[in-house]
Design a protein around this motif. Structure first.
Motif, PDB file in Angstrom:
ATOM      1  N   PHE A  31       1.904   9.990  -8.672  1.00 45.95           N
ATOM      2  CA  PHE A  31       2.325   9.673  -7.260  1.00 45.95           C
ATOM      3  C   PHE A  31       1.728  10.364  -6.507  1.00 45.95           C
ATOM      4  N   PRO A  32       1.431  11.992  -6.395  1.00 41.95           N
ATOM      5  CA  PRO A  32       1.000  12.554  -5.326  1.00 41.95           C
ATOM      6  C   PRO A  32      -0.384  12.615  -4.951  1.00 41.95           C
ATOM      7  N   TYR A  33      -1.275  12.131  -6.163  1.00 45.21           N
ATOM      8  CA  TYR A  33      -2.630  11.883  -5.934  1.00 45.21           C
ATOM      9  C   TYR A  33      -2.738  10.312  -5.210  1.00 45.21           C
ATOM     10  N   LYS A  34      -1.842   9.649  -5.889  1.00 46.20           N
ATOM     11  CA  LYS A  34      -1.927   8.054  -5.360  1.00 46.20           C
ATOM     12  C   LYS A  34      -1.657   8.217  -3.699  1.00 46.20           C
ATOM     13  N   MET A  35      -0.511   8.872  -3.559  1.00 39.77           N
ATOM     14  CA  MET A  35      -0.137   8.991  -1.883  1.00 39.77           C
ATOM     15  C   MET A  35      -1.216   9.549  -1.265  1.00 39.77           C
ATOM     16  N   GLY A  36      -1.851  10.796  -1.640  1.00 41.46           N
ATOM     17  CA  GLY A  36      -2.919  11.202  -0.716  1.00 41.46           C
ATOM     18  C   GLY A  36      -4.077  10.449  -0.650  1.00 41.46           C
ATOM     19  N   ALA A  37      -4.625   9.718  -1.807  1.00 44.35           N
ATOM     20  CA  ALA A  37      -5.754   8.907  -1.745  1.00 44.35           C
ATOM     21  C   ALA A  37      -5.616   7.558  -1.057  1.00 44.35           C
ATOM     22  N   ASN A  38      -4.307   7.179  -0.612  1.00 50.86           N
ATOM     23  CA  ASN A  38      -4.331   6.011  -0.292  1.00 50.86           C
ATOM     24  C   ASN A  38      -3.487   5.936   1.289  1.00 50.86           C
ATOM     25  N   GLY A  39      -3.648   7.040   1.933  1.00 54.18           N
ATOM     26  CA  GLY A  39      -3.267   6.912   3.334  1.00 54.18           C
ATOM     27  C   GLY A  39      -1.758   8.134   3.762  1.00 54.18           C
ATOM     28  N   GLY A  40      -1.489   8.701   2.650  1.00 51.57           N
ATOM     29  CA  GLY A  40      -0.638   9.681   2.935  1.00 51.57           C
ATOM     30  C   GLY A  40       0.689   9.089   3.376  1.00 51.57           C
ATOM     31  N   ALA A  42       1.241   6.888   5.522  1.00 50.36           N
ATOM     32  CA  ALA A  42       1.032   5.094   5.550  1.00 50.36           C
ATOM     33  C   ALA A  42       1.457   4.806   4.117  1.00 50.36           C
ATOM     34  N   PHE A  43       0.953   5.288   3.140  1.00 47.88           N
ATOM     35  CA  PHE A  43       1.202   4.831   1.670  1.00 47.88           C
ATOM     36  C   PHE A  43       2.567   5.022   1.469  1.00 47.88           C
ATOM     37  N   LEU A  44       3.475   6.263   1.767  1.00 48.65           N
ATOM     38  CA  LEU A  44       4.970   6.307   1.661  1.00 48.65           C
ATOM     39  C   LEU A  44       5.673   5.427   2.221  1.00 48.65           C
ATOM     40  N   LEU A  45       5.173   4.890   3.468  1.00 46.48           N
ATOM     41  CA  LEU A  45       5.942   3.562   4.120  1.00 46.48           C
ATOM     42  C   LEU A  45       5.846   2.326   3.103  1.00 46.48           C
ATOM     43  N   VAL A  46       4.642   2.177   2.522  1.00 47.44           N
ATOM     44  CA  VAL A  46       4.537   0.909   1.811  1.00 47.44           C
ATOM     45  C   VAL A  46       5.222   1.044   0.797  1.00 47.44           C
ATOM     46  N   TYR A  47       5.345   2.037   0.142  1.00 45.95           N
ATOM     47  CA  TYR A  47       5.993   2.425  -1.175  1.00 45.95           C
ATOM     48  C   TYR A  47       7.586   2.153  -1.034  1.00 45.95           C
ATOM     49  N   ILE A  48       8.066   2.650  -0.034  1.00 44.83           N
ATOM     50  CA  ILE A  48       9.547   2.735   0.474  1.00 44.83           C
ATOM     51  C   ILE A  48       9.739   1.035   0.732  1.00 44.83           C
ATOM     52  N   VAL A  49       8.929   0.171   1.375  1.00 49.60           N
ATOM     53  CA  VAL A  49       9.332  -1.170   1.389  1.00 49.60           C
ATOM     54  C   VAL A  49       9.122  -1.694   0.078  1.00 49.60           C
ATOM     55  N   PRO A 207      -0.875  11.223   7.777  1.00 53.20           N
ATOM     56  CA  PRO A 207      -0.751   9.809   7.853  1.00 53.20           C
ATOM     57  C   PRO A 207      -2.081   8.990   8.260  1.00 53.20           C
ATOM     58  N   ASN A 208      -2.713   8.358   7.654  1.00 51.02           N
ATOM     59  CA  ASN A 208      -4.032   7.826   7.703  1.00 51.02           C
ATOM     60  C   ASN A 208      -3.807   6.161   7.241  1.00 51.02           C
ATOM     61  N   PHE A 209      -3.997   5.424   8.657  1.00 48.87           N
ATOM     62  CA  PHE A 209      -3.642   4.120   8.334  1.00 48.87           C
ATOM     63  C   PHE A 209      -4.820   3.402   7.942  1.00 48.87           C
ATOM     64  N   ASP A 210      -5.972   3.983   7.792  1.00 51.80           N
ATOM     65  CA  ASP A 210      -7.234   3.201   7.739  1.00 51.80           C
ATOM     66  C   ASP A 210      -7.417   2.599   6.223  1.00 51.80           C
ATOM     67  N   PRO A 211      -6.712   3.457   5.219  1.00 52.84           N
ATOM     68  CA  PRO A 211      -6.689   2.492   3.872  1.00 52.84           C
ATOM     69  C   PRO A 211      -6.058   1.066   4.025  1.00 52.84           C
ATOM     70  N   GLY A 217      -4.405  -5.081   0.294  1.00 57.49           N
ATOM     71  CA  GLY A 217      -4.165  -5.339  -0.872  1.00 57.49           C
ATOM     72  C   GLY A 217      -4.024  -4.373  -1.992  1.00 57.49           C
ATOM     73  N   ARG A 218      -5.182  -3.566  -1.932  1.00 58.03           N
ATOM     74  CA  ARG A 218      -5.193  -2.495  -3.059  1.00 58.03           C
ATOM     75  C   ARG A 218      -4.203  -1.368  -2.585  1.00 58.03           C
ATOM     76  N   VAL A 219      -3.902  -1.119  -1.651  1.00 58.37           N
ATOM     77  CA  VAL A 219      -2.993   0.030  -1.281  1.00 58.37           C
ATOM     78  C   VAL A 219      -1.387  -0.426  -1.653  1.00 58.37           C
TER      79      VAL A 219
END
Ligand code: PHE
Length: 473
Positions: A31-40, A42-49, A207-211, A217-219
């Motif tokens: 989790f920690p690495y994937k969160m960091g590498a995929n938008g911080g 922003a990734f957490l929001l996707v994960y929660i949804v 937060p980084n929405f670029d990824p 799709g990948r995120v």
């Protein structure tokens, strides 16, 4: 009343066991690495949804099927379904496949506790002045050691499962999970107070929405795959644990608690690990996977000075507990199958014997993974994969998403919400999410699951092997 089959003593005990199943290696090195590498964030929001629309649906679905049938993964589908009778076998097989590498990695945690104990007492079995990369390399090629530590890990798991639901699994989880939490807090305090720790926090949280814009799709796929594995979904663990739960307990509330607790521990694990890795891990340190755990972090402990070995012992013990409470849930899936079968045939269940048989079966597979040593030892590679990845592909990549997909279709289209809801609405509990569950089980979650299944295959390189090109270039 304690039946022959067994049951949880308290809802708290059940929750500790279920959260223990969910909290595992995936939370710490995934989790920690994937969160960091995929938008911080922003990734957490996707994960929660995704946790809301797919995680909650499958969690509640599994717990309810288990409690409704009073049987484990295999038995539940056999009892409740005509068209999906065989789906439980996917879970049964996944349990062995996941355990084949989980017990090897659990064994590595024991080895690293030993190394740090060696360092603490300046004994010969510590780091001996080597860097962590070299120590890890030496350990990987020492095949006998790999097998021995795997056996130790499996033996501990086996003893706990042999103790039964209440006397073994619940008893262990009720002590181990709060202990894990306290250790995590201690490691966090040390980690974030290191000079340079802020970089790690920035990496994970900024937060980084670029990824998301570049490769949405990948995120989504990364978050989805991570979530399923992390919540122990799609392979019958939660069906099995649910089957031992009292009819008066609130399944919706329990589902939410397990998901929130698992996500929280994943975030906390990141705060424990990444700041330290950034502060002391050196340039180019691995931030995920086995290399994070056994190379980067061991370098961190070595660089901490006098307190290093103490933190090391504490940390690897924490990871060991996380792995053990997940491993017992995996072994229990298979043990429960044999218990249910004995009950159906009117025989006295022999839990200890079944657990032993299951663990021997796992040991056969795990020995291959241990001897392979993450590919260090040049064993023949199945389809070009390292053995660990090969077993992971079949379980995490194929059977788990498929199992979750089929479960939703079963609940949504065959069982239907009426019969499903009856199980939830007992002892005055309400089924608050009925409308939501209906929509999710019938349409939303299956679509999500098909997507996650395809992208899982892609991430394991299967799509590229078949079509010559991966999904995301
Ligand atoms: N949830 C565990 C982890 O995050 C792994 C696991 C998967 C455990 C499936 C049980 C069943 O490491």
């Amino acid at each position: 009343m304690e039946t022959k089959r067994g049951s949880w003593g308290t809802n708290f005990g059940f929750l500790m066991a279920a959260v223990g199943s969910a909290v595992g290696l995936g939370n710490i090195w995934g989790f920690p690495y994937k969160m960091g590498a995929n938008g911080g964030f922003a990734f957490l929001l996707v994960y929660i949804v995704l946790a809301v629309i797919a995680g909650f649906t499958v969690m509640l679905g599994e717990l309810t099927l288990g409690r409704k049938s009073g049987r484990g993964a295999v038995g539940a589908y056999q009892l409740l379904s005509k068209r999906f009778k065989w789906v439980g076998w996917l879970g049964f097989a996944s349990a062995f496949l996941i355990m084949s590498f989980y017990s090897v990695l659990g064994g590595y945690c024991i080895k690293y506790m030993v190394i740090n104990i060696g360092d603490l007492f300046n004994a010969g079995f510590g780091m001996a002045g080597l860097d962590a990369g070299a120590v890890f390399g030496n350990f990987m090629v020492s095949q006998a050691e790999g097998v021995i530590y795997t056996v130790i890990f499996l033996a501990i798991t086996m003893v706990i499962v042999m103790g039964g639901i209440k006397g073994g699994i619940e008893k262990f989880s009720k002590i181990a999970m709060p202990a894990l939490f306290i250790m995590l807090v201690i490691v966090i305090i040390r980690s974030v107070s290191l000079p340079g720790a802020v970089e790690g926090l920035k990496f994970m949280f900024a937060p980084n929405f670029d990824p998301l814009k570049e490769n949405f799709g990948r995120v989504v796929a990364t978050a989805g795959g991570q979530m399923f594995f992390s919540l122990s979904l799609g392979m019958g663990c939660m069906i099995t644990y649910g089957s031992y739960l009292d009819k008066k307990e609130n399944l919706e509330r329990n589902s939410v608690i397990i998901i929130v607790a698992d996500t929280l521990v994943a975030i906390l694990a990141g705060i424990a690990v990444l700041p330290a890795a950034f502060a002391l891990g050196g340039e180019g340190a691995a931030l995920g996977g086995p290399s994070l755990l056994f190379v980067t972090l061991q370098d961190v402990f070595s660089a901490m000075g006098g307190i290093g070995p103490v933190m090391g012992i504490l940390f690897y013990l924490l990871v060991l507990i996380a792995a053990l409470t997940s491993a017992i849930s995996l072994v229990e899936v298979a043990t429960t199958f044999f218990i249910d079968r004995a009950e159906l045939k009117g025989r006295e269940p022999k839990r200890k014997l079944y657990t032993l048989v299951v663990c021997i079966g796992i040991l056969v597979l795990a020995t291959i993974v241990a001897l392979d040593g993450l590919g260090y030892n040049g064993l023949p590679m199945p389809l070009g994969y390292v053995w660990l990845d090969f077993f992971d592909l079949w379980s995490e990549g194929i059977m788990m998403p498929l199992g979750a997909l089929l479960m939703c279709l079963f609940i949504g289209w065959e069982l239907k919400m009426g019969a499903f809801g009856e199980e939830i609405e007992q002892h005055g509990n309400r089924f608050r999410s009925r409308g939501f569950m209906t929509a999710c089980c019938k349409f939303i979650t299956p679509i999500c699951m098909i997507f996650i299944l395809i992208v899982q295959l892609d991430s394991f390189g299967i799509i590229e092997k078949i079509f010559g090109r991966g999904l995301f270039g």
